[in-house]
Write a protein that holds these residues in place. Structure first.
Motif, PDB file in Angstrom:
ATOM      1  N   LEU A   1       0.841  -1.179   0.000  1.00 18.99           N
ATOM      2  CA  LEU A   1       0.000   0.000   0.000  1.00 18.99           C
ATOM      3  C   LEU A   1       0.887   1.244   0.000  1.00 18.99           C
ATOM      4  O   LEU A   1       2.009   1.218   0.508  1.00 18.99           O
ATOM      5  N   VAL A   2       0.366   2.330  -0.553  1.00 21.83           N
ATOM      6  CA  VAL A   2       1.113   3.593  -0.600  1.00 21.83           C
ATOM      7  C   VAL A   2       0.339   4.642   0.187  1.00 21.83           C
ATOM      8  O   VAL A   2      -0.841   4.894  -0.080  1.00 21.83           O
ATOM      9  N   GLN A   3       1.014   5.231   1.177  1.00 26.32           N
ATOM     10  CA  GLN A   3       0.414   6.307   1.965  1.00 26.32           C
ATOM     11  C   GLN A   3       1.052   7.635   1.599  1.00 26.32           C
ATOM     12  O   GLN A   3       2.274   7.745   1.477  1.00 26.32           O
ATOM     13  N   ALA A   4       0.198   8.653   1.454  1.00 28.29           N
ATOM     14  CA  ALA A   4       0.662  10.024   1.243  1.00 28.29           C
ATOM     15  C   ALA A   4       0.043  10.912   2.310  1.00 28.29           C
ATOM     16  O   ALA A   4      -1.078  10.659   2.782  1.00 28.29           O
ATOM     17  N   ASN A   5       0.765  11.944   2.684  1.00 28.32           N
ATOM     18  CA  ASN A   5       0.300  12.878   3.709  1.00 28.32           C
ATOM     19  C   ASN A   5      -0.362  14.087   3.085  1.00 28.32           C
ATOM     20  O   ASN A   5       0.263  14.822   2.323  1.00 28.32           O
ATOM     21  N   ALA A   6      -1.633  14.304   3.451  1.00 33.06           N
ATOM     22  CA  ALA A   6      -2.296  15.552   3.099  1.00 33.06           C
ATOM     23  C   ALA A   6      -2.180  16.562   4.225  1.00 33.06           C
ATOM     24  O   ALA A   6      -2.430  17.755   4.031  1.00 33.06           O
TER      25      ALA A   6
END
Length: 287
Positions: A228-233
């Motif tokens: 899975l790929v997590q990005a920070n908003a």
């Protein structure tokens, strides 16, 4: 993206919650330090409950260790803001930590509101996926502590990429799900070179549009490896963008298509935010 498995097949039983979550919907919503607003303080059981009510799939918390080996939820560096404390909270004993109160949130006869113990939230939220941040310096002691709660399927550990920390996690008997915080593809490859790590996701920090990590192709390569790929908003107080400025601030104050929408189009599987209810409302319009 449809996943048949998350992480390595050998750890499928441990990772079942992550597969179930991403099979229900994508992207998942990870809430930064729980949902804090009004009288609810971040990194507390109340904040975790509020995050769940706001539609969180994952809740991120920060963990500190007292000098005598007990674990509390707090982001060190905020001692002055919350407690008027001019000491490093990491130098305090358990008894001293238990005396601290979020005084700005209580007055008169209001109930006291102090630091939350990690044990409390592990027991109180048995069905919540907790992303434990800022704990890597304690893993030698923290991992055996976590073992007492049979929580490997609902705890996601993360850290910057360091061979010292990867070694501790890799050698531990219980294979807790792991998510490296990476700024380069090389850091991710270094992490994946440890086959005894249960790596289920990667958190990518991107401040340069020319970065390899900023491409859809990179996300697709991670998916091909069952990651899975997590990005920070989220926007930290220093306001340094964590993913090309596709963040909460532009989404809330301008147009969510310019922030959250770009992350969705990028193909990320987890968006970490401080505004879960608004993000969920936006995601519902994308269906």
């Amino acid at each position: 993206m449809t996943f048949d498995i998350v992480g390595q097949p050998a750890y499928a039983e441990i990772n079942h919650r992550f597969l179930a979550a991403v099979s229900r919907r994508s992207p998942l919503v990870a809430v930064h330090r729980g949902q804090n607003s009004g009288s609810i303080v971040e990194n507390t059981a109340k904040a975790l409950k509020a995050a769940a009510v706001s539609g969180a799939d994952i809740v991120e918390i920060d963990v500190i260790e007292s000098t005598d080996g007990d674990y509390f939820i707090f982001h060190n560096g905020y001692e002055g803001a919350y407690f008027g404390l001019d000491r490093d909270i990491l130098t305090l004993r358990t008894a001293e930590l238990e005396e601290l109160q979020y005084e700005v949130y209580v007055s008169g006869k209001a109930e006291k509101y102090g630091l939350e113990k990690l044990e409390t939230v592990l027991k109180q939220f048995p069905d919540m996926i907790l992303n434990i941040d800022r704990s890597w310096d304690y893993w030698d002691h923290l991992l055996p502590f976590l073992d007492r709660f049979d929580c490997a399927d609902r705890v996601l550990l993360k850290s910057p990429v360091s061979e010292a920390w990867l070694s501790v996690l890799s050698s531990h008997k219980v294979k807790y799900p792991f998510m490296p915080i990476a700024r380069t593809a090389e850091e991710i490859e270094l992490t994946l070179g440890w086959p005894e790590l249960n790596t289920v996701a990667v958190e990518i920090v991107v401040d340069d549009a020319g970065s390899e990590l900023a491409t859809n192709e990179f996300v697709q390569r991670m998916h091909a490896r069952n990651l899975l790929v997590q990005a920070n908003a989220l926007n930290l107080p220093n306001r340094v963008p964590l993913f090309l400025g596709w963040d909460d601030e532009v989404s809330v104050l301008d147009n969510p298509d310019r922030g959250w929408g770009k992350l969705v189009d990028h193909g990320v599987d987890i968006i970490q935010t401080d505004w879960p209810m608004l993000l969920n409302q936006y995601l519902s319009t994308r269906k």
